[in-house]
Design an enzyme around this catalytic site. Structure first.
Site, short mmCIF file in Angstrom:
data_model
loop_
_atom_site.label_atom_id
_atom_site.label_comp_id
_atom_site.label_asym_id
_atom_site.label_seq_id
_atom_site.Cartn_x
_atom_site.Cartn_y
_atom_site.Cartn_z
N GLY A 192 0.82 -1.20 0.00
CA GLY A 192 0.00 0.00 0.00
C GLY A 192 0.85 1.25 0.00
O GLY A 192 2.04 1.20 0.31
N GLU A 246 -1.93 3.79 6.04
CA GLU A 246 -1.81 4.66 4.87
C GLU A 246 -2.63 5.93 5.01
O GLU A 246 -2.22 7.00 4.56
CB GLU A 246 -2.22 3.91 3.59
N VAL A 269 6.75 14.14 15.95
CA VAL A 269 5.70 13.98 16.97
C VAL A 269 6.43 13.68 18.27
O VAL A 269 7.29 12.80 18.32
CB VAL A 269 4.74 12.84 16.60
ZN LIG Z 1 3.96 3.89 5.61
#
Ligand SMILES: [Zn+2]
Length: 998
Positions: A192, A246, A269
């Site tokens: 993906g 994703e 983050v």
């Molecule tokens: Zn990734």
């Protein structure tokens, strides 16, 4: 540098392949589709660091106690292989619905495995108030399931096919989260990837991320969860978390290890612990990395689906910043796609402006418009206003008879669009069924209609600048046709080019359209243009050029007729190079002539030059010529035979002509002139040579003098009349008859007289190979530095060489050359097997830095060994031949001087043969062998005898044509002991002791 990066990425991919399926290609996708990747990354993070999450209030919630939910309409595009719905790649609706369920649980931390989050991470576990819904209305406002099924044009897809499968099915990405479900068979085994939300952000307006490709791609066996049904899923990715991961990227999240194999990778983050690399499989907690317990349960790691269970609060607020500020993410939350269609009573909608299109040839145009009844009432009348450039042109009351969802087209009074012009065309519904239309959003439609210039014929375009009356179409708004300097026979020549070398988005096209031409009434017509291209040394980076003829200014170029289509090696006009290519002279261009006769009578035409990017090397276009009428133009393109050096006086010339005119050539005469005297004129009749076609003509035998002859061939009276472009009718060649022959091995270092055997002949009027003194003693030089006659060729041709006794053969030569900014020389090594009559094989063909030893702005002179490069050429393809000739051909570009020396032919194909500085050297490499390597100054016959200690002769051989060979003597049948080698070499007799031990 860029190319290096590309190869590096490929390398990573192949490493991954060994370890099975890989979770995510998002980083690879971003890099491949964005040459400014790293710069824009920094810009993106700078931008995001300045944003903060705004408090959100439901507009209709007066209490303001609860934040509004982000609602995201999703459309699945199932690109299948023709299976029945619900089978194979055409996965069932239930699997797609399961995926939506997974997303709604995972993002809101309602996942049933939330309890498996390790206690130490519970305080940072975050939930995003988001809801994914299958789209309820389609882009036209009609009810939908949010699932589109399309049969693919391939059965498996790779990252490089991105544009191709996405264009099979796509909904506007500002209104829908597009998720393509494909059979993803990338060589890197990815399952993906997502497109990052960079595009359109302040400071990133020029970001390359294309709205037409925006969304998420999932492999069909990694969609939905095994918890919701017995779906055919990959065991380690069976809980729908490929999409969770994703879509995390789609909302701006990065991989938790920062995509760098170190503890300093930046993830942006703060509440995820640093980790040095991805985690795969399903380890037990804790796993330590960078002195912390890894948060491998995070959805942005690479662990198996069953082992992921959280986003952090930091990730959630980063996603919120994107959802509130990134244009194509924020617009999703207000899209009508997530709402049921709400038809109103009277709703006529404008679907499309049929005429004039976005381009047209202008003149008198009957405007027309397509409308549809989106309301619940039948529609009988409508009032529609038509504006041209903002000025009301017509207000039309139309009688209609449209049931709900019926479609009709409506015509308006003709208008005139001049050529050239750019006109804003707009329509607006003022009344439907005599009342105000119930839905305003589909009541106005507008576009700009371009009319190109009409050119008179014939027309020439030399591209001294980018022509203002041509159109450049650049669909991806990135690299496209631009005007650059490109040597092509005229001082300061310019051409159009596309920088494919630096253009990483493979498969995209850029088009260059001529003005409108009209050939109607002409008896014949042609198109001629020059192009230049070099391949990049890669079998996967292949560029192309197509030429289309488009009728009637049709904006749909797929309706054009292809008249030229060349890719890769067929397109190359110069040698393959890893450097960015620019042609250095006219010899690196090709001229193409194409008949336009089939288009006479087709009205208005445009020629479209379509460059198709393969990220290979640069493409150039020059001197476009469109001609109408009868043009008789026979061109003599090549003297195929004789070559510049031949081994006989009587021979039969062969030439190649081309029809560069607009009408077929049926007859021609060829005049042969030797040393200024016409020796014959041969007529050829009953030809049918069409425009652009080549024909080889075999002439009557000629007789040459020994030494140098000048032969001129001239095409005369094509079609029995006058050739209208006589400048390309003649070719002249100097031909030397040299009958000298010898047997290989051969050495030529130019230190003694050689010109009886080897031949030097130049085809230009200028300089030739000359003798000079270098650090190697006497060498040959081609003084290109001072030779302004570009494309001159200087030939150095060997005697006729007998390879008939050779089983293996090779050639070494030393070359010295320095790059100059003035030009780039080319060196070729050709071979002939018919004594030089025709040279048919190319063994070496390099230019510039492919064989240079350095660079210099002064005239180059080698002064030490590092200034030379030794070249090795395997000549096994010539063994067994008796009449071989080799030719070193220097091609001038007025760059820098080119030196040759130490040409040596071996009866062997060893690229690093044994060498000795003595006349010979004797040595053993195994218990059973004696080797003797010779290094004689001239060929001779030597005698080799070997005696044992008893005085008995073990071996007695004559070594004919002995020069540089290495002989291996098999001693395996002899006893260990001392042997005496007696060699008669160069009128000397020498003896050597050899020990054979076992
Ligand atoms: Zn990734």
């Amino acid at each position: 540098m860029r190319k290096f990066l590309y190869v590096f990425l490929l390398g990573i991919g192949s490493v991954f392949q060994a370890s099975g399926q890989q979770r995510c290609a998002t980083v690879e996708y971003q890099k491949q589709h964005n040459p400014q990747y790293s710069i824009q990354d920094i810009q993106f993070e700078n931008w995001i660091s300045k944003q903060h999450v705004a408090p959100r209030i439901k507009s209709f919630d007066t209490e303001g106690s609860r934040a509004a939910t982000y609602v995201i309409p999703v459309v699945f595009h199932v690109i299948h292989n023709g299976e029945a719905p619900g089978t194979g790649t055409n996965i069932p609706d239930a699997q797609l619905i399961s995926q939506i369920n997974v997303l709604n649980k995972d993002f809101r931390r309602l996942n049933t495995d939330a309890g498996q989050t390790p206690p130490e991470f519970l305080s940072v576990a975050g939930n995003l108030d988001i809801e994914f819904v299958l789209a309820k209305q389609d882009p036209e406002g009609l009810a939908t399931t949010g699932i589109e099924r399309v049969q693919g044009t391939k059965t498996g897809w790779t990252l490089a096919d991105n544009l191709e499968f996405k264009s099979l099915s796509y909904w506007p990405s500002q209104d829908y989260l597009n998720i393509w479900v494909i059979n993803f068979q990338d060589p890197s085994n990815f399952i993906g990837y997502a497109q990052f939300p960079e595009s359109g952000l302040p400071g990133l307006e020029n970001s390359s991320s294309d709205p037409l490709t925006d969304g998420v791609v999932l492999n069909y066996r990694d969609v939905g969860s095994i918890d919701d049904g017995p779906f055919d899923l990959e065991p380690q990715f069976n809980k729908g978390r490929t999409a969770t991961h994703e879509i995390g990227h789609f909302f701006g999240l990065r991989h938790i290890w920062g995509d760098v194999s170190s503890c300093s990778g930046t993830y942006y983050v703060s509440d995820t612990p640093p980790q040095s690399s991805e985690t795969t499989g399903c380890p037990s907690h804790p796993q330590v990395s960078c002195s912390n317990n890894k948060m491998f349960q995070n959805y942005l790691d690479y662990t198996n689906d069953a082992c992921m269970n959280l986003f952090t609060k930091g990730q959630v607020s980063r996603m919120e910043i994107i959802l509130q500020n990134s244009p194509r993410r924020a617009s999703l939350t207000t899209s009508l796609g997530s709402q049921d269609p709400a038809p109103v009573a009277n709703d006529l909608g404008l679907r499309e402006i049929l005429n004039p299109g976005t381009t047209s040839c202008g003149g008198t145009i009957a405007p027309s418009l397509e409308v549809r009844n989106y309301g619940t009432n039948a529609i009988n009348t409508a009032r529609i206003q038509f504006k041209v450039n903002g000025v009301v042109q017509e207000v039309k009351d139309v009688a209609l008879s449209l049931n709900p969802l019926d479609i009709a087209s409506i015509n308006f009074n003709a208008i005139n669009l001049p050529s050239p012009s750019s006109t804003t065309i707009s329509f607006e519904i003022l009344l439907t069924n005599g009342v105000a239309d119930g839905k305003a959003s589909d009541n106005i439609i507008t576009h700009i209609s371009e009319v190109p210039v009409v050119a008179s014929i014939p027309f020439f375009e030399f591209f001294d600048t980018t022509p203002a009356d041509w159109v450049i179409q650049n669909p991806d708004q990135r690299t496209t046709w631009t005007n650059v300097s490109a040597p092509n026979g005229v001082t300061g020549n310019k051409a159009m080019y596309i920088n494919f070398y630096d253009y990483e988005e493979k498969g995209v096209v850029d088009r260059l359209l001529t003005p409108v031409v009209n050939l109607d009434g002409a008896t014949a017509a042609l198109l001629r243009f020059d192009y230049s291209h070099a391949n990049f040394p890669s079998s996967t980076l292949i560029d192309g050029l197509k030429v289309l003829i488009v009728n009637d200014c049709n904006p749909d170029l797929s309706a054009g007729i292809e008249v030229f289509n060349k890719f890769g090696s067929a397109l190359a006009t110069s040698t393959t190079t890893a450097n960015a290519f620019t042609p250095s002279s006219a010899s690196q261009w090709k001229t193409e002539t194409i008949s336009l006769n089939p288009f006479i009578g087709s009205g208005n035409l445009q020629v479209v030059f379509v460059g198709q990017n393969g990220n290979g090397n640069n493409l150039f276009l020059d001197n476009v010529f469109v001609f109408a009428g009868d043009l008789t133009d026979a061109a003599l393109k090549e003297i195929k035979s004789p070559s510049p050096v031949v081994n006989k006086n009587n021979l039969t010339p062969v030439i190649r002509m081309r029809n560069e005119g607009s009408i077929p050539i049926t007859e021609v005469k060829v005049e042969t002139k030797i040393n200024g005297i016409v020796t014959g004129t041969k007529p050829f009749t009953n030809l049918t040579l069409q425009t652009g076609e080549d024909l080889e003509l075999t002439l009557d035998p000629i007789v040459l003098n020994n030494g140098t002859n000048e032969i001129t061939f001239t095409l005369l009276e094509p079609n029995g009349s006058v050739d209208e472009a006589p400048s390309n009718n003649s070719l002249t060649r100097k031909v030397v008859v040299n009958l000298f022959n010898e047997t290989i091995p051969v050495r030529q270092n130019f230190n003694v007289s050689f010109q009886d055997q080897w031949t030097i002949v130049s085809q230009g009027q200028m300089l030739n190979w000359e003798l000079t003194t270098t650090n190697k003693g006497t060498s040959l030089v081609y003084r290109a530095f001072s030779n302004t006659s570009k494309t001159d060729e200087a030939w150095l041709v060997s005697p006729v060489l007998d390879f008939s006794k050779s089983i293996k053969a090779s050639l070494f030569f030393d070359v010295s050359y320095a790059l100059s900014p003035k030009g780039t020389e080319r060196l070729k090594l050709l071979s002939s097997i018919d004594g030089g009559n025709t040279f048919t094989q190319t063994h070496f063909d390099q230019s510039g830095n492919q064989f240079s030893s350095g660079s210099s702005t002064a005239a180059w002179i080698p002064v030490s060994d590092p200034d030379w490069r030794e070249q090795f050429i395997n000549l096994n393809s010539l063994t067994g031949e008796q009449n071989v000739r080799l030719a070193f051909v220097a091609i001038n570009d007025n760059g820098n001087n080119l030196y040759l020396d130490d040409i040596e032919l071996f009866n062997d194909d060893n690229p690093s043969p044994p060498e000795t500085t003595d006349l010979y050297s004797v040595y053993t490499t195994s218990f059973d062998q004696i080797k003797i390597t010779f290094n004689l100054t001239e060929k001779e016959t030597s005698r080799l005898q070997i005696y044992n200690t008893m005085g008995q002769v073990v071996l007695d051989n004559l070594l004919a044509d002995n020069l540089n060979q290495t002989y291996t003597i098999d001693m395996s049948n002899q006893r260990a002991g001392i042997y005496i080698l007696r060699l008669q070499v160069a009128n000397r007799i020498e003896s050597t002791k050899v020990f054979i031990t076992r």
